[in-house]
Design an enzyme around this catalytic site. Structure first.
Site, PDB file in Angstrom:
ATOM      1  N   HIS A 157      39.093  34.633  40.250  1.00 40.13           N
ATOM      2  CA  HIS A 157      39.812  34.255  41.465  1.00 40.13           C
ATOM      3  C   HIS A 157      39.459  32.805  41.827  1.00 40.13           C
ATOM      4  CE1 HIS A 157      41.549  35.047  45.529  1.00 40.13           C
ATOM      5  NE2 HIS A 157      40.658  34.145  45.887  1.00 40.13           N
ATOM      6  N   GLU A 158      38.164  32.502  41.808  1.00 40.00           N
ATOM      7  CA  GLU A 158      37.735  31.140  42.158  1.00 40.00           C
ATOM      8  C   GLU A 158      38.223  30.139  41.113  1.00 40.00           C
ATOM      9  OE1 GLU A 158      36.746  30.814  45.068  1.00 40.00           O
ATOM     10  OE2 GLU A 158      36.431  32.959  45.356  1.00 40.00           O
ATOM     11  N   HIS A 161      41.598  28.868  41.811  1.00 40.76           N
ATOM     12  CA  HIS A 161      41.593  27.781  42.798  1.00 40.76           C
ATOM     13  C   HIS A 161      41.142  26.467  42.146  1.00 40.76           C
ATOM     14  CE1 HIS A 161      42.148  30.243  46.380  1.00 40.76           C
ATOM     15  NE2 HIS A 161      41.107  30.999  46.105  1.00 40.76           N
ATOM     16  N   ASP A 168      45.220  31.419  47.892  1.00 43.50           N
ATOM     17  CA  ASP A 168      45.079  32.846  48.150  1.00 43.50           C
ATOM     18  C   ASP A 168      46.430  33.508  48.373  1.00 43.50           C
ATOM     19  OD1 ASP A 168      42.295  32.995  47.983  1.00 43.50           O
ATOM     20  OD2 ASP A 168      42.144  32.024  49.930  1.00 43.50           O
TER      21      ASP A 168
END
Ligand SMILES: *[C@@H]1O[C@H](CO)[C@@H](O)[C@H](O)[C@H]1NC(C)=O
Ligand SMILES: *[C@@H]1O[C@H](CO)[C@@H](O)[C@H](O)[C@H]1NC(C)=O
Ligand SMILES: *[C@@H]1O[C@H](CO)[C@@H](O)[C@H](O)[C@H]1NC(C)=O
Length: 959
Positions: A157-158, A161, A168
């Site tokens: 998830h990170e 980014h 998100d």
């Protein structure tokens, strides 16, 4: 419960600095050169390193799957701080530093706890700055995974980014994002990707089914979506709920396949990426564009190799140009002034310093020596070169610097040492920079460069980029403070190496003192600083005199020989305050012996008074190192203002940009979530710099002030990019509060960027920015009306005032997104309050209430807006928002709460919280067949469901 967080605020402040981030590279599908760094104040614990290795190893396999066999992490370097015990397996750090790392392990502010996040400054598709993991997060794995699910998947998830500029897909606090929304079929849906993920909309306090708010048509404020933790089959999305076992993919745009992107969800990803799927955004990045890194056909071993390196103490070799051209325009004198101030006041005790000079050849003037007292600082200063002569051999200088970093014995490893290279000309003697690059890379030194004057060699900046160093530009104009600022920033922006407290720069300015008439200015000392405060005034022509006045009117002038000092050789007056400087407004007055106007460069520094409380700091960042003006006419400038990791909001922030055309632009930066600023109130202030006036170097400085007392300090960071908790009630951050900040001033160098292919603008070609924060403030069935809000953008990007709004609506989301200009415009007749023709200045909050044609069951309207300028340049279509125009009966006043529920509400005990968790889990389990959240009022779950069930088995998420 969460572990106690043992972290003194001050010790948690280490990230600042304008260095170019460590460059992660990708070759044949393998990411290389990923740097993870542990902060020097993190208590030594091998578990941190072990956990990192473990989760990046298994994460690499998930990454391979999620990128459809395209990428994995091939090798990773972990930087161990110099405060940890050396071990044989640690190599000496080379160009790795905490300040440039891609992943940092550092304590977080106590209020924000241990939620991992990625700092993102730029918009959709732009690399993030770093992923921040806390020691507690890594150490208490059981607790962390209880809240956020498996750590390795959280890394994905990170990584979305950081690497691909994704955002998100869950609801965040940003304007234009909401937990629930009315969709095109008239249903109320939870904001998520994909819509096939099942769950329950429940009130987080009562765990009753949510009620709809007649005001907004949406659920009440305390309503949360609880995704079912079991029984899911959808593979996406990692940017929404990576903790779900079935979720292994990023959402894509192929409606035929599972994991189809939800374009309608009002989340930050859709708002900033114009509703494009994560996968579509990824495919356009360099990693995958032009068929780069195609899928592997065979199975491969995705295990990364890890290299552990340890930082040493700060070692610096000054490499100073003394070629003939340094004799013009007092250049060498100016260089001496800046180096003198740096050696006398800025560089901290315990550092190692060497001085070398170069012209047609190079020479080590002072061998590497420890700085430990005033006498040896003065010794170094007395050895600064002051005779210009000869040509420019930059390669010679670099080689001498590397030699100097090997120490007098020439036996030491120069790796991790810094060269501070200052040069004013193009190289014209062999060896050239290009001839020594191999030796530079092999030595592992970091080269900071100051390009002194526009004639300085263009390769300096590349040298910095290559070695993870800082690059600066001093235009050598009378009013530029960039030389002093650069010297200071090489130290203050790198606290990771230092065990000493470093100074904070408060003021940097050029004061023109008219002949025979004194001139004054003020600055503020706040209570967090005041130790070893020093005011430095450097001149070039006639001697000056200075008087300093403290907040109580006590004056310091030349008669006070203990604090006032004149260095006639370097032409510097310094006032070093012996005691802790009193908080409040100070004044200084400068007078000159000359009857001609004279420019005096003023620098003020001070150190924090407390080792437990962080001072406010500012960190300036430019969007990129180079700007190809033909394709991109603007440069983003960012300033991060914070106290520790707490955002400081509503401060006055200005970027000062010195251009090759000798112009000085003062550009206000805003933290309003509009234009260049992607997140409101996060302490990051942004703007587009538009006044490009030619090819060459642009020097950037940022000034922050709270002299108007408008600023406040947020009680927690607003960043929430760190993945959703497994269940909303497992992690509820305390609401943000704001405490007024006392008056303060700060300044910091933002380094340099270089413009190429300057194209003279023909007419107005710059459109207003895209609006990204359109929001429905309310919708009323009663009056068939909707109130919309957004932040005004400018005529050119985020500057000035736009000329038109084009606001359109539709009952079809797809029609509005795909065919904006074919959708119905909102007309003047529909406007009930506000005026669509009255355009606010960039940054102004706009509000408009309009009537809509129909209302009733399943009636949902979608809205989008663009701003245009007088030359019909229109910004992109905004984010799309929806409003439900359905009649919602007032909620029944049924207070028949179950006794257990009342207990939960009133008791804040661990036991009660635990009970809630168990209960929710039971709900999720028993409902895992799950209905979609929709407009039908479903009855609260029956008592049977509440009492029945078994304790949730969390073990599948714990390694
Ligand atoms: C990463 O791996 C590649 C190929 O195996 C190698 O050439 C490179 O030196 C490695 N880099 C690091 C930092 O270990
Ligand atoms: C957009 O307009 C085109 C051309 O009129 C039409 O074919 C298409 O169906 C429209 N798309 C949507 C989603 O309405
Ligand atoms: C809106 O503003 C325009 C321009 O100022 C003005 O001409 C118009 O009358 C205003 N409309 C209303 C309804 O006040």
């Amino acid at each position: 419960m969460l572990r106690a967080i043992v972290c003194f605020l001050f010790l948690c402040t280490a990230v600042q600095g304008s260095a170019v981030r460590n460059q992660i590279t990708i070759r044949d599908g393998g990411y290389e050169n990923l740097l993870i760094a542990i902060n020097k104040d993190v208590a030594e614990d091998q578990t941190i390193v072990d956990t990192l290795i473990d989760i990046f190893t298994s994460g690499s396999g998930y990454l391979f799957t999620a990128t459809k066999r395209r990428t994995y992490w091939r090798n990773i370097t972990i930087l161990i701080p110099n405060t940890w015990t050396p071990k044989p397996e640690y190599e000496r750090a080379r160009t790795e530093s905490f300040e440039t790392a891609n992943v940092i392990v550092d304590a977080e502010n106590p209020a924000w706890e241990d939620n991992p996040y990625t700092l993102q400054l730029g918009g959709c598709g732009v690399h993030g700055e770093y992923i921040h993991l806390t020691p507690n997060f890594l150490l208490d794995r059981e607790n962390s995974e209880y809240i956020w699910g498996p750590m390795d998947k959280l890394l994905l998830h990170e990584w979305g980014h950081l690497r691909w500029g994704l955002f998100d897909e869950y609801h965040t606090e940003d304007e234009g994002s909401s937990k629930f929304y009315a969709d095109s079929r008239g249903n109320i849906e939870a904001t998520r990707c994909s819509t096939k993920l099942t769950g329950e909309a429940l009130n987080i306090n009562t765990f009753e089914q949510c009620q709809r708010d007649p005001e907004t048509g949406l659920y009440e404020a305390d309503c949360f979506f609880f995704p079912n933790l079991n029984g899911q089959t959808e593979p996406a999305s990692i940017m929404y709920a990576q903790f779900l076992e079935s979720v292994t993919d990023y959402c894509h745009s192929n409606p035929e396949l599972p994991g189809y992107h939800n374009r309608e969800a009002p989340n930050k990803h859709n708002n900033l990426c114009s509703s494009r799927s994560a996968w579509d955004v990824m495919l356009e990045t360099d990693d995958f564009a032009r068929e780069n890194n195609p899928p592997f056909e065979e199975d491969i071993d995705t295990t990364p190799t890890f290299r552990l390196v340890q930082a040493s103490t700060r070692r610096v070799a000054l490499v100073l140009d003394v070629s003939g051209s340094m004799g013009t325009n007092d250049r060498l004198a100016k260089l001496n002034q800046a180096a003198t101030q740096y050696l006398r006041y800025t560089i901290e005790d315990g550092s190692m310093m060497a001085i070398t000079k170069f012209s047609y050849s190079a020479e080590i003037i002072v061998e590497l020596t420890e700085i430990y007292n005033e006498t040896n600082r003065e010794y170094l200063i007395s050895n600064l070169p002051n005779v210009p002569d000869g040509s420019t051999c930059i390669g010679c200088g670099i080689l001498a610097g590397i030699q100097a970093l090997k120490g007098p014995s020439r036996e030491e490893d120069p790796a991790g040492g810094y060269i501070l290279l200052v040069s004013d000309g193009e190289e014209n003697v062999f060896p050239y920079i290009i001839n020594v690059l191999d030796q530079v890379v092999e030595s592992g030194v970091i080269i900071d460069t100051i390009a002194f004057s526009p004639q300085a060699d263009p390769k300096l900046q590349q040298l910095s980029t290559l070695t993870n160093g800082l690059a600066f530009f001093y235009p050598d104009t009378a009013n530029s403070t960039a030389l002093n600022d650069a010297f200071t920033a090489t130290v203050t922006s790198r606290s990771g190496l230092s065990t000493e407290v470093l100074p904070v720069q408060l003021y940097s300015g050029a004061l023109t003192v008219p002949g025979n008439s004194p001139v004054s200015d003020t600055f503020v000392i706040d209570s967090s600083i005041g130790l070893e405060t020093v005011l430095l005034f450097s001149w070039l022509d006639e001697p000056i005199s200075v008087e300093v006045e403290d907040p109580d009117g006590v004056r310091i002038n030349s008669s006070d020989t203990s604090q006032y000092r004149v260095d006639m050789a370097a032409k510097i007056v310094s006032v070093a305050i012996t005691d802790i400087a009193k908080p409040g407004e100070w004044m200084f007055t400068v007078d000159s012996d000359s009857n001609q106007a004279e420019v005096v460069i003023v620098t003020i520094e001070s150190k924090p008074t407390s080792t437990t409380e962080a001072p406010i700091t500012v960190n300036a960042v430019v969007g990129s190192q180079t700007l190809n003006h033909r394709s991109t006419p603007t440069m983003e400038i960012y300033a991060e203002v914070r106290k520790g990791y707490l955002p400081v909001v509503n401060a006055e922030v200005t970027a000062v940009i010195e251009t090759p055309g000798d112009a000085t632009t003062f550009l206000p930066l805003y933290d309003n979530g509009a234009g260049a600023d992607i997140t409101k109130n996060d302490g990051i202030y942004s703007a587009f710099f538009l006044d490009v006036d030619g090819d060459g170097r642009y020097s950037v400085k940022v000034q922050v002030s709270n002299e108007g007392s408008t600023a406040s300090i947020a009680s927690r960071s607003r960043r929430s990019s760190g993945g959703l908790p497994l269940s909303p009630d497992r992690y509820t951050p305390t609401p943000t509060t704001y405490e007024p900040a006392e008056a303060f001033v700060r300044t910091s160098s933002g380094g340099v960027f270089e413009v190429e292919n300057y194209a003279e603008p023909v007419g107005d070609t710059l459109a207003p920015s895209r609006i990204t924060d359109l929001a429905v403030a309310s919708a009323s069935y009663e009056s068939s009306s909707v109130t919309l809000q957004w932040t005004a953008v400018g005529d050119d990007y985020d500057q000035g005032t736009a000329s038109y709004y084009d606001l359109r609506f539709s009952t079809s989301f797809d029609a509005l997104l795909d065919n904006f200009t074919l959708s119905d415009p909102v007309t003047e007749e529909q406007v009930l309050s506000g005026n669509l023709s009255v355009i606010g200045q960039s940054g102004a909050l706009e509000s408009l209430t309009i009537s809509v044609p129909t209302r009733g069951e399943s009636v949902v309207y979608f809205f989008a807006i663009t701003a245009g300028d007088e030359d019909e340049n229109f910004g992109g279509v905004s984010n799309i928002v929806s409003a439900s125009l359905e009649f919602i009966p007032l909620p029944t006043t049924d207070t028949g709460l179950e006794p257990w529920a009342i207990g939960v509400i009133s008791a804040a005990s661990v036991l009660a919280a635990l009970a809630v968790v168990i209960f929710v889990v039971v709900l999720c389990k028993t409902n895992s067949s799950s209905k979609k959240v929709n407009t039908n009022t479903t009855k609260p779950n029956s008592d049977n469901e509440k009492k029945d069930g078994n304790v949730y088995d969390n073990s599948s998420y714990v390694a």
